[in-house]
Design a protein around this motif. Structure first.
Motif, PDB file in Angstrom:
ATOM      1  N   ALA A  72      -8.973  -0.292 -12.460  1.00 11.50           N
ATOM      2  CA  ALA A  72      -9.466  -1.541 -11.874  1.00 11.50           C
ATOM      3  C   ALA A  72      -8.990  -1.715 -10.441  1.00 11.50           C
ATOM      4  N   PHE A  73      -7.937  -0.991 -10.053  1.00 19.41           N
ATOM      5  CA  PHE A  73      -7.364  -1.157  -8.717  1.00 19.41           C
ATOM      6  C   PHE A  73      -7.434   0.123  -7.906  1.00 19.41           C
ATOM      7  N   GLU A  74      -8.256   1.077  -8.340  1.00 24.51           N
ATOM      8  CA  GLU A  74      -8.402   2.317  -7.590  1.00 24.51           C
ATOM      9  C   GLU A  74      -9.390   2.133  -6.459  1.00 24.51           C
ATOM     10  N   GLY A  75      -9.356   3.091  -5.553  1.00 22.25           N
ATOM     11  CA  GLY A  75     -10.290   3.068  -4.416  1.00 22.25           C
ATOM     12  C   GLY A  75      -9.553   3.008  -3.111  1.00 22.25           C
ATOM     13  N   ILE A 216     -14.075   4.599   2.178  1.00 20.70           N
ATOM     14  CA  ILE A 216     -13.659   3.931   0.944  1.00 20.70           C
ATOM     15  C   ILE A 216     -14.202   4.706  -0.250  1.00 20.70           C
ATOM     16  N   LYS A 217     -13.312   5.240  -1.059  1.00 18.68           N
ATOM     17  CA  LYS A 217     -13.727   5.954  -2.266  1.00 18.68           C
ATOM     18  C   LYS A 217     -13.823   4.967  -3.427  1.00 18.68           C
ATOM     19  N   ILE A 218     -15.032   4.787  -3.933  1.00 16.95           N
ATOM     20  CA  ILE A 218     -15.272   3.827  -5.010  1.00 16.95           C
ATOM     21  C   ILE A 218     -15.495   4.595  -6.309  1.00 16.95           C
ATOM     22  N   PRO A 219     -14.651   4.390  -7.305  1.00 14.13           N
ATOM     23  CA  PRO A 219     -14.774   5.138  -8.563  1.00 14.13           C
ATOM     24  C   PRO A 219     -15.989   4.688  -9.362  1.00 14.13           C
ATOM     25  N   ALA A 220     -16.480   5.578 -10.215  1.00 14.34           N
ATOM     26  CA  ALA A 220     -17.615   5.234 -11.071  1.00 14.34           C
ATOM     27  C   ALA A 220     -17.201   4.151 -12.071  1.00 14.34           C
ATOM     28  N   GLY A 221     -18.143   3.250 -12.364  1.00 16.67           N
ATOM     29  CA  GLY A 221     -17.904   2.251 -13.398  1.00 16.67           C
ATOM     30  C   GLY A 221     -17.407   0.913 -12.920  1.00 16.67           C
ATOM     31  N   VAL A 222     -17.296   0.698 -11.600  1.00 13.24           N
ATOM     32  CA  VAL A 222     -16.822  -0.600 -11.105  1.00 13.24           C
ATOM     33  C   VAL A 222     -17.811  -1.680 -11.515  1.00 13.24           C
ATOM     34  N   VAL A 223     -17.334  -2.928 -11.539  1.00 10.59           N
ATOM     35  CA  VAL A 223     -18.192  -4.041 -11.946  1.00 10.59           C
ATOM     36  C   VAL A 223     -18.298  -5.059 -10.817  1.00 10.59           C
ATOM     37  N   ASP A 224     -19.333  -5.864 -10.889  1.00 10.11           N
ATOM     38  CA  ASP A 224     -19.562  -6.899  -9.880  1.00 10.11           C
ATOM     39  C   ASP A 224     -18.372  -7.860  -9.843  1.00 10.11           C
TER      40      ASP A 224
END
Length: 372
Positions: A72-75, A216-224
Motif C-alpha cells: 500500500a505504500f510502495e512506489g 514514479i514506479k506505480i505497482p500493479a493493483g493500486v486503488v483509487d
C-alpha cells in the motif's frame, strides 16, 4: 520480505491507539541509540519501530495497511524507515518520549539535550490518473514537478540567535520555581543556520523554484485514493536540512466497458435471441487485450462466465482477480410482420417454454455467489 508492523511493535491488529502508542514508546526506549551506542542492530530496530508507528498511528494509513499490507505504500521508494535519520524520527515523534522540543527525556544526543535538529523541507502533493490497464500491469510515470531547491551559490552560516541549535531555551521564575522551556528558533526556523550569501534570483531562504521530471514506479493493483510516497522529491530545506517528500494520490480513470470490484472485473455482454439459441463466440475487452470467448447454444440471460486471472493483481501479492462476463440476452423492442408471425407460432412450442434446471441459479443465488 518486510517485517509485519504489528509484530515489530508486539501488538495485535485489534490494539487501540493508546496501546499502539504505548508499545512504540516501549520499543523506542529499549532500542534508543543513546542506550545502545554503536549498536547498528538496535538502531535498525529503532527505525523499524518508528516506521511501524508512523503507519499504525494514522487511522487512514492503518486501514490501507490492514487491507493491502506493505504494498500500500510502495512506489518510488515508499516510506522506508531505514531511510529516515534520527532527527527526522524525533521531529515527528518527539512528544512520545516526553522530552522538550523533540528530545528524549533522560538521554542526550538527539533533539532536546545535545545536537541541532535537522529540518525537513515541505512535502509536495500531486494526483496521477491511471487507466485500468495501467493499474493491472503496473506502470512507471514520468511527471514534471515544480519544487524549491537551494540555489547554486547559496551559502549558510550558524544562526546567531540559537548558536546553531535550532532551539531557544528560556528560564523563567514562577511561583513553582525556575521553569525551563524550549521553542523553535524564530530566526532560522529550527535549521540552526541562516543565509550568508545568495544569488540575486533566489528568495530570502536561498531557494529557487525549479521544474524537475520525477520517475514514479506505480505497482500493479493500486486503488483509487491510495497515496504513494517518493522520498526526497519534495521541497529542499535550508542549510543542511533534508528534502521533503512527494506524495502521489492515485486516481482511477473509469473504463468504457469494464467495472472494477476489488481485484475482480465485470463485463456486460449482450447477445441476440438467435445467438443465444444457436451459440456463438464474442470478442471482448480485457486489461491485457482482447480475447474471444465461446457462447454455448441455449445460454440463459444472466449467466456469468468466469475468466480466471483476467482481473487485477492483488496489491498485497495474493494472486490475480477474475473477469466475470455477464451474459444478457437482448430482447428486440420492435418486430416486423414476419418476425411477429414467427414468434406467435413458437408461443406454444415446447422448445420455447421456460424449463429452468438446477444449474440455472436464481437472481438471489447469483448475488449470494458474487459476494461470497
Amino acid at each position: 520480505m518486510k517485517d509485519d508492523f504489528y509484530d515489530i511493535l508486539g501488538i495485535s491488529k485489534s490494539a487501540s491507539a493508546a496501546e499502539i502508542k504505548k508499545a512504540y514508546r516501549k520499543k523506542a526506549i529499549e532500542f534508543h541509540p543513546d542506550k545502545n551506542p554503536g549498536d547498528s542492530t538496535a538502531e535498525e530496530k529503532f527505525k523499524k519501530a518508528a516506521e511501524a508507528y508512523e503507519v499504525l498511528s494514522d487511522a487512514d494509513k492503518k486501514a490501507r495497511y490492514d487491507q493491502y499490507g506493505h504494498r500500500a505504500f510502495e512506489g518510488g521508494g515508499g516510506f522506508g524507515g531505514g531511510g529516515m535519520n534520527m532527527d527526522d524520527i524525533f521531529s515527528q515523534f518527539g512528544d512520545i518520549f516526553g522530552g522538550g522540543g523533540g528530545g528524549f527525556s533522560g538521554f542526550g544526543g538527539f533533539g532536546g539535550g545535545g545536537g541541532r535538529r535537522t529540518v525537513k523541507g515541505s512535502n509536495l502533493r500531486i494526483r496521477v490518473k491511471l487507466t485500468l490497464e495501467e493499474i493491472a500491469n503496473g506502470v512507471e510515470k514520468k511527471i514534471k514537478v515544480k519544487r524549491k531547491k537551494v540555489a547554486k551559490g547559496t551559502t549558510f552560516k550558524t544562526c546567531e540567535t540559537c548558536n546553531g541549535q535550532g532551539q531557544v531555551t528560556k528560564i523563567q521564575n514562577t511561583i513553582l520555581g525556575r521553569m525551563q522551556t524550549s521553542a523553535t528558533c524564530s530566526t532560522c526556523g529550527g535549521a540552526g543556520q541562516t543565509v550568508d550569501s545568495k544569488p540575486s534570483n533566489a528568495d530570502a531562504s536561498g531557494m529557487l523554484s525549479t521544474e524537475e521530471t520525477v520517475s514514479i514506479k506505480i505497482p500493479a493493483g493500486v486503488v483509487d485514493g491510495m497515496q504513494l510516497k517518493v522520498t526526497g522529491k519534495g521541497n529542499d530545506a535550508p542549510g543542511n536540512g533534508i528534502a521533503g517528500d512527494l506524495l502521489v494520490a492515485i486516481e482511477e480513470i473509469p473504463h468504457e466497458h469494464l467495472q472494477r470490484e476489488g481485484d475482480n472485473l465485470h463485463y456486460d455482454m449482450y447477445i441476440s435471441f438467435s445467438e443465444a439459441a444457436l451459440g456463438t463466440s464474442k470478442e471482448i475487452d480485457t486489461v491485457t487485450g482482447k480475447v474471444r470467448i465461446p457462447i454455448d447454444s441455449g445460454v440463459q440471460s444472466g449467466k456469468i462466465l468466469r475468466l480466471r486471472k483476467k482481473g487485477i493483481p492483488s496489491i498485497n501479492g495474493y494472486g490475480t482477480g477474475d473477469l466475470l462476463v455477464h451474459v444478457n440476452v437482448w430482447t428486440p423492442k420492435t418486430l416486423n410482420k414476419e418476425q411477429k408471425e414467427f414468434f406467435e407460432k413458437m408461443t406454444d412450442d415446447s422448445h420455447f417454454q421456460p424449463k429452468p434446471e438446477k444449474e440455472d441459479k436464481s437472481f438471489f443465488e447469483k448475488v449470494k455467489d458474487m459476494f461470497s
